[in-house]
Design a protein around this motif. Structure first.
Motif, PDB file in Angstrom:
ATOM      1  N   HIS A  59      -5.203   3.982 -15.514  1.00  0.00           N
ATOM      2  CA  HIS A  59      -5.648   3.817 -14.127  1.00  0.00           C
ATOM      3  C   HIS A  59      -5.331   5.038 -13.272  1.00  0.00           C
ATOM      4  O   HIS A  59      -5.534   5.006 -12.060  1.00  0.00           O
ATOM      5  CB  HIS A  59      -5.002   2.574 -13.511  1.00  0.00           C
ATOM      6  CG  HIS A  59      -5.492   1.294 -14.136  1.00  0.00           C
ATOM      7  ND1 HIS A  59      -6.718   0.745 -13.848  1.00  0.00           N
ATOM      8  CD2 HIS A  59      -4.920   0.485 -15.050  1.00  0.00           C
ATOM      9  CE1 HIS A  59      -6.875  -0.365 -14.549  1.00  0.00           C
ATOM     10  NE2 HIS A  59      -5.811  -0.546 -15.297  1.00  0.00           N
TER      11      HIS A  59
ATOM     12  N   ASP B 201      -3.939   5.084  -0.144  1.00  0.00           N
ATOM     13  CA  ASP B 201      -4.970   5.265  -1.155  1.00  0.00           C
ATOM     14  C   ASP B 201      -4.585   4.628  -2.482  1.00  0.00           C
ATOM     15  O   ASP B 201      -5.109   4.986  -3.522  1.00  0.00           O
ATOM     16  CB  ASP B 201      -5.291   6.741  -1.348  1.00  0.00           C
ATOM     17  CG  ASP B 201      -4.091   7.544  -1.853  1.00  0.00           C
ATOM     18  OD1 ASP B 201      -2.986   6.986  -1.924  1.00  0.00           O
ATOM     19  OD2 ASP B 201      -4.273   8.725  -2.166  1.00  0.00           O
ATOM     20  N   GLY B 202      -3.674   3.687  -2.447  1.00  0.00           N
ATOM     21  CA  GLY B 202      -3.265   3.035  -3.681  1.00  0.00           C
ATOM     22  C   GLY B 202      -2.270   1.923  -3.407  1.00  0.00           C
ATOM     23  O   GLY B 202      -2.011   1.558  -2.265  1.00  0.00           O
TER      24      GLY B 202
ATOM     25  N   GLY C 223      -2.352   6.243 -12.700  1.00  0.00           N
ATOM     26  CA  GLY C 223      -1.128   5.998 -11.941  1.00  0.00           C
ATOM     27  C   GLY C 223       0.109   6.573 -12.594  1.00  0.00           C
ATOM     28  O   GLY C 223       0.039   7.277 -13.610  1.00  0.00           O
TER      29      GLY C 223
ATOM     30  N   ARG D 204       0.853  -1.180   0.000  1.00  0.00           N
ATOM     31  CA  ARG D 204       0.000   0.000   0.000  1.00  0.00           C
ATOM     32  C   ARG D 204       0.890   1.232   0.000  1.00  0.00           C
ATOM     33  O   ARG D 204       1.980   1.215   0.553  1.00  0.00           O
ATOM     34  CB  ARG D 204      -0.897   0.025   1.235  1.00  0.00           C
ATOM     35  CG  ARG D 204      -1.821  -1.161   1.369  1.00  0.00           C
ATOM     36  CD  ARG D 204      -2.915  -1.202   0.361  1.00  0.00           C
ATOM     37  NE  ARG D 204      -3.837  -0.091   0.544  1.00  0.00           N
ATOM     38  CZ  ARG D 204      -4.807   0.209  -0.298  1.00  0.00           C
ATOM     39  NH1 ARG D 204      -4.982  -0.520  -1.373  1.00  0.00           N
ATOM     40  NH2 ARG D 204      -5.595   1.218  -0.087  1.00  0.00           N
ATOM     41  N   THR D 205       0.425   2.301  -0.629  1.00  0.00           N
ATOM     42  CA  THR D 205       1.190   3.540  -0.595  1.00  0.00           C
ATOM     43  C   THR D 205       1.106   4.140   0.801  1.00  0.00           C
ATOM     44  O   THR D 205       0.220   3.784   1.590  1.00  0.00           O
ATOM     45  CB  THR D 205       0.647   4.554  -1.627  1.00  0.00           C
ATOM     46  OG1 THR D 205      -0.708   4.855  -1.306  1.00  0.00           O
ATOM     47  CG2 THR D 205       0.766   4.028  -3.038  1.00  0.00           C
TER      48      THR D 205
ATOM     49  N   ILE E  51      -0.422   2.987  -8.430  1.00  0.00           N
ATOM     50  CA  ILE E  51      -1.785   3.065  -8.952  1.00  0.00           C
ATOM     51  C   ILE E  51      -2.707   3.437  -7.798  1.00  0.00           C
ATOM     52  O   ILE E  51      -2.765   2.719  -6.798  1.00  0.00           O
ATOM     53  CB  ILE E  51      -2.223   1.734  -9.597  1.00  0.00           C
ATOM     54  CG1 ILE E  51      -1.295   1.405 -10.759  1.00  0.00           C
ATOM     55  CG2 ILE E  51      -3.674   1.811 -10.047  1.00  0.00           C
ATOM     56  CD1 ILE E  51      -1.585   0.102 -11.448  1.00  0.00           C
ATOM     57  N   PRO E  52      -3.420   4.563  -7.934  1.00  0.00           N
ATOM     58  CA  PRO E  52      -4.335   4.966  -6.862  1.00  0.00           C
ATOM     59  C   PRO E  52      -5.594   4.127  -6.843  1.00  0.00           C
ATOM     60  O   PRO E  52      -5.988   3.546  -7.864  1.00  0.00           O
ATOM     61  CB  PRO E  52      -4.648   6.431  -7.220  1.00  0.00           C
ATOM     62  CG  PRO E  52      -4.485   6.501  -8.696  1.00  0.00           C
ATOM     63  CD  PRO E  52      -3.393   5.510  -9.034  1.00  0.00           C
ATOM     64  N   ASP E  53      -6.235   4.057  -5.681  1.00  0.00           N
ATOM     65  CA  ASP E  53      -7.501   3.325  -5.563  1.00  0.00           C
ATOM     66  C   ASP E  53      -8.627   3.994  -6.332  1.00  0.00           C
ATOM     67  O   ASP E  53      -9.524   3.335  -6.828  1.00  0.00           O
ATOM     68  CB  ASP E  53      -7.931   3.230  -4.094  1.00  0.00           C
ATOM     69  CG  ASP E  53      -7.186   2.135  -3.341  1.00  0.00           C
ATOM     70  OD1 ASP E  53      -6.555   1.293  -3.984  1.00  0.00           O
ATOM     71  OD2 ASP E  53      -7.253   2.143  -2.098  1.00  0.00           O
TER      72      ASP E  53
END
Length: 115
Positions: A81, A30-31, A83, A25-26, A108-110
């Motif tokens: 996406h 959130d990604g 990202g 996870r970032t 890549i963000p959610d």
């Protein structure tokens, strides 16, 4: 994207070389961040932006058989996406100390691309 990154890493790694992939996870939660690195010759700092362009390859010509499309396709898909994809210095690599690195990072963000 992952297939293209792994195929690219395998093509540029020496026989018996290792490819490392990690995902997490970032920091903003959130990604997702995906890192792929290999034991190949690396990508020089001056070539890092260019390797994501179609038909371009980093560094000197080689016999890898690549077309210069894999990283361009990866950048396109990541962009769909919302990202980012980039080449970073790999702190574990002596090649990074010489201005070359083979660490590719995808984030890549959610939430997907901005409308």
């Amino acid at each position: 994207v992952i297939h293209n990154l792994l195929e690219n890493a395998a093509r540029h790694s020496p026989a018996g070389g290792r490819i490392h992939i990690s995902a997490s996870r970032t920091g903003e939660d959130d990604g997702v961040r995906i890192d792929v690195d290999d034991e190949g010759p690396g990508i020089a700092r001056e070539d890092r932006d260019r390797v994501f362009e179609r038909f371009q390859r980093g560094g000197a010509a080689d016999s890898s058989g690549g077309t210069g499309l894999g990283l361009a396709i990866a950048r396109w898909a990541v962009g769909l996406h919302g990202g980012t994809i980039e080449v970073l210095d790999d702190p574990r690599s002596t090649g990074a100390q010489e201005g070359r690195s083979s660490l590719i990072r995808v984030v890549i963000p959610d939430h997907g691309p901005e409308a």
